[in-house]
Design a protein around this motif. Structure first.
Motif, PDB file in Angstrom:
ATOM      1  N   GLY A  86       0.846  -1.196   0.000  1.00 53.76           N
ATOM      2  CA  GLY A  86       0.000   0.000   0.000  1.00 53.76           C
ATOM      3  C   GLY A  86       0.878   1.241   0.000  1.00 53.76           C
ATOM      4  N   PHE A  87       0.359   2.331  -0.556  1.00 51.23           N
ATOM      5  CA  PHE A  87       1.147   3.560  -0.554  1.00 51.23           C
ATOM      6  C   PHE A  87       0.216   4.765  -0.501  1.00 51.23           C
ATOM      7  N   ALA A  88       0.824   5.875  -0.106  1.00 48.66           N
ATOM      8  CA  ALA A  88       0.085   7.151  -0.068  1.00 48.66           C
ATOM      9  C   ALA A  88       1.084   8.281  -0.264  1.00 48.66           C
ATOM     10  N   VAL A  89       0.590   9.378  -0.886  1.00 46.32           N
ATOM     11  CA  VAL A  89       1.434  10.543  -1.134  1.00 46.32           C
ATOM     12  C   VAL A  89       0.822  11.722  -0.377  1.00 46.32           C
ATOM     13  N   PHE A  90       1.649  12.368   0.423  1.00 50.70           N
ATOM     14  CA  PHE A  90       1.208  13.490   1.237  1.00 50.70           C
ATOM     15  C   PHE A  90       1.997  14.731   0.858  1.00 50.70           C
ATOM     16  N   THR A  91       1.353  15.888   1.064  1.00 51.63           N
ATOM     17  CA  THR A  91       2.122  17.139   1.030  1.00 51.63           C
ATOM     18  C   THR A  91       2.853  17.246   2.351  1.00 51.63           C
ATOM     19  N   LYS A  92       3.778  18.187   2.434  1.00 48.81           N
ATOM     20  CA  LYS A  92       4.549  18.308   3.663  1.00 48.81           C
ATOM     21  C   LYS A  92       3.714  18.777   4.833  1.00 48.81           C
ATOM     22  N   ASP A  93       2.557  19.372   4.528  1.00 47.43           N
ATOM     23  CA  ASP A  93       1.703  19.789   5.635  1.00 47.43           C
ATOM     24  C   ASP A  93       0.704  18.697   6.024  1.00 47.43           C
ATOM     25  N   GLY A  94       0.845  17.487   5.437  1.00 48.84           N
ATOM     26  CA  GLY A  94       0.039  16.349   5.852  1.00 48.84           C
ATOM     27  C   GLY A  94      -1.207  16.106   5.041  1.00 48.84           C
ATOM     28  N   GLN A  95      -1.411  16.848   3.922  1.00 47.97           N
ATOM     29  CA  GLN A  95      -2.611  16.633   3.098  1.00 47.97           C
ATOM     30  C   GLN A  95      -2.340  15.461   2.137  1.00 47.97           C
ATOM     31  N   LYS A  96      -3.236  14.472   2.144  1.00 48.92           N
ATOM     32  CA  LYS A  96      -3.089  13.300   1.283  1.00 48.92           C
ATOM     33  C   LYS A  96      -3.565  13.663  -0.109  1.00 48.92           C
TER      34      LYS A  96
END
Length: 447
Positions: A86-96
């Protein structure tokens, strides 16, 4: 508790050993498989993280997520084993901004950049690696459920161990059959021995027996032979004893009849009583000698082979003192030459005294009046000689046999004295020789 048979103990032992080593091998196999699985999937996570880090996520949006999910939805088995990765990509402020639409959507933003961490995802423990994207604007998480790794490890270990387990089970079955086959001669031997008739002491057959069992069979055959020899000696002893006792008992019976007929004649009655006394003394002496010989024959070597220093000079002096009256009656002269070296130095003093007593008794009994008896103990040998006494050459080789007495003897006896002497000497590995010398008849005992 009844002791288990050798076959059953061997089978149980082999099963336990195989079980223990099988369990150890299975545990080692599972640990090794688990380690390789971890290495493989960690490498796989890094490879996927590297690919995701190189992607351009500037234009990632919910619409792109939806379109991607729609394209993959119609691929056959696309959702199988969704816990594999599984994977996920976030911005540095934590927004997926993007995920795999299965497990990544449950990832929470708790980055530990540059290392693997174990985190709880949707109630399950996951192993997640966190990295920055190539442009350092996004944080990428690639993870895998740990239970999935364990399942894979168990499946692989099971596929590896099952053939070995089946092979081990077949090996144990073959070993049990081999053990039963190899021990079958022992079972047949046991039945053969149990089925023997009473008194059958023939040797146990040694054919078709394992080589390891042969020493035991040899020992058993030797024991059977010794037992047979002992029984033969006992039968011979009983037969000879009965034969020898018959004569003095018959004489006593005759003397008793004579005594009954001469009750009115005092002189005849006295003579009959004297002869009865002589017969009783002869019977008593014969029984005493028989008991001594029986004891030597039947007592075990461990009981007879005491390790005491024998005082030969004291024994000889004591026995001569016991026979002093008879020596005086026959006006015999006793010469002694006693050195410090005897046929055997250690042993049972009772046996040594019995040996000397029989030699002295024999010498006194068959020596004429005024004869010389010489007892010499030097250079490891014991000699007893009585002058004016010779034995026919044809009888010398027969002396020492039970109940043998040369013909024409005037003295009463049982024919057991020299037999007892020979038996005791043989017990201490000594040789007994009978010879006629210029000094008279001689008995020599030496090793």
């Amino acid at each position: 508790m009844k002791k288990l048979s050798l076959k059953l103990r061997l089978i149980i032992l082999f099963v336990l050993i195989a079980g223990v080593f099988g369990a150890i091998a299975g545990a080692m196999s599972w640990l090794e498989t688990r380690e390789k699985i971890d290495e493989f999937f960690d490498t796989y996570q890094i490879a996927l993280a590297r690919q995701l880090a190189a992607a351009d996520w500037e234009f990632a949006s919910p619409l792109v997520q939806k379109q991607t999910n729609q394209q993959l939805k119609h691929i056959a088995h696309a959702d199988d084993e969704d816990e594999a990765i599984g994977f996920a990509v976030f911005t540095k402020d934590g927004q997926k901004v993007f995920h795999d639409d299965e497990n990544g959507k449950y990832f929470t933003y708790t980055p530990v950049i540059g290392s693997y961490v174990e985190q709880i995802v949707d109630g399950e423990k996951w192993r997640i690696v966190w990295v920055y994207s190539a442009d350092n604007k996004f944080v990428i998480a690639v993870g895998q459920e740990l239970e999935y790794r364990e399942d894979i490890a168990w499946d692989m270990a099971e596929e590896f161990i099952t053939p070995w387990g089946i092979g081990l089970a077949l090996l144990l079955i073959v070993m049990i059959l081999v053990i039963a086959y190899e021990l079958s001669p022992l079972a047949k031997l046991a039945k053969e021995v149990q089925g023997r008739k009473e008194g059958d002491l023939s040797p146990i057959p040694e054919t078709k027996l394992p080589k390891e069992i042969l020493p035991l069979i040899h020992a058993m055959n030797a024991l059977l032979k010794q037992t047979e020899q002992m029984l033969n000696r006992e039968r011979s002893f009983i037969s000879d004893s009965a034969h020898e006792l018959r004569t003095p008992l018959s004489v006593l019976k005759v003397q008793l009849e004579v005594l009954e007929m001469s009750m009115s004649d005092e002189q005849e009655r006295a003579k009959a009583l004297q002869k009865m006394e002589q017969g009783i003394n002869r019977c008593a002496r014969l029984v005493e000698q028989l008991l001594a010989l029986s004891k030597i024959d039947t007592t075990s070597a461990a009981q007879l082979s005491e390790d005491h220093i024998i005082d030969w000079k004291h024994l000889i002096a004591q026995i001569l003192e016991d026979y002093a009256e008879k020596i005086k009656e026959k006006s015999l002269q006793v010469d002694l030459e006693l050195g410090s070296s005897a046929p055997f130095e250690k042993g049972n003093s009772v046996l040594a005294a019995l040996l000397i007593r029989n030699l002295v008794d024999n010498a006194i009994k068959y020596s004429p009046k005024g004869a010389v008896i010489r007892i010499e103990m030097t250079n490891g040998k014991l000699q007893v000689m009585n002058s004016q006494t010779l034995v026919a050459e044809k009888n010398l080789a027969l002396l020492g046999q039970r109940f043998f007495r040369p013909a024409g003897q005037k003295e009463t006896g049982s024919g057991l004295g020299l037999s007892i002497v020979r038996k005791i000497a043989e017990f201490y590995d000594c040789n007994v020789t009978f010879s006629n010398t210029e000094n008279g008849f001689c008995v020599t005992i030496k090793q």
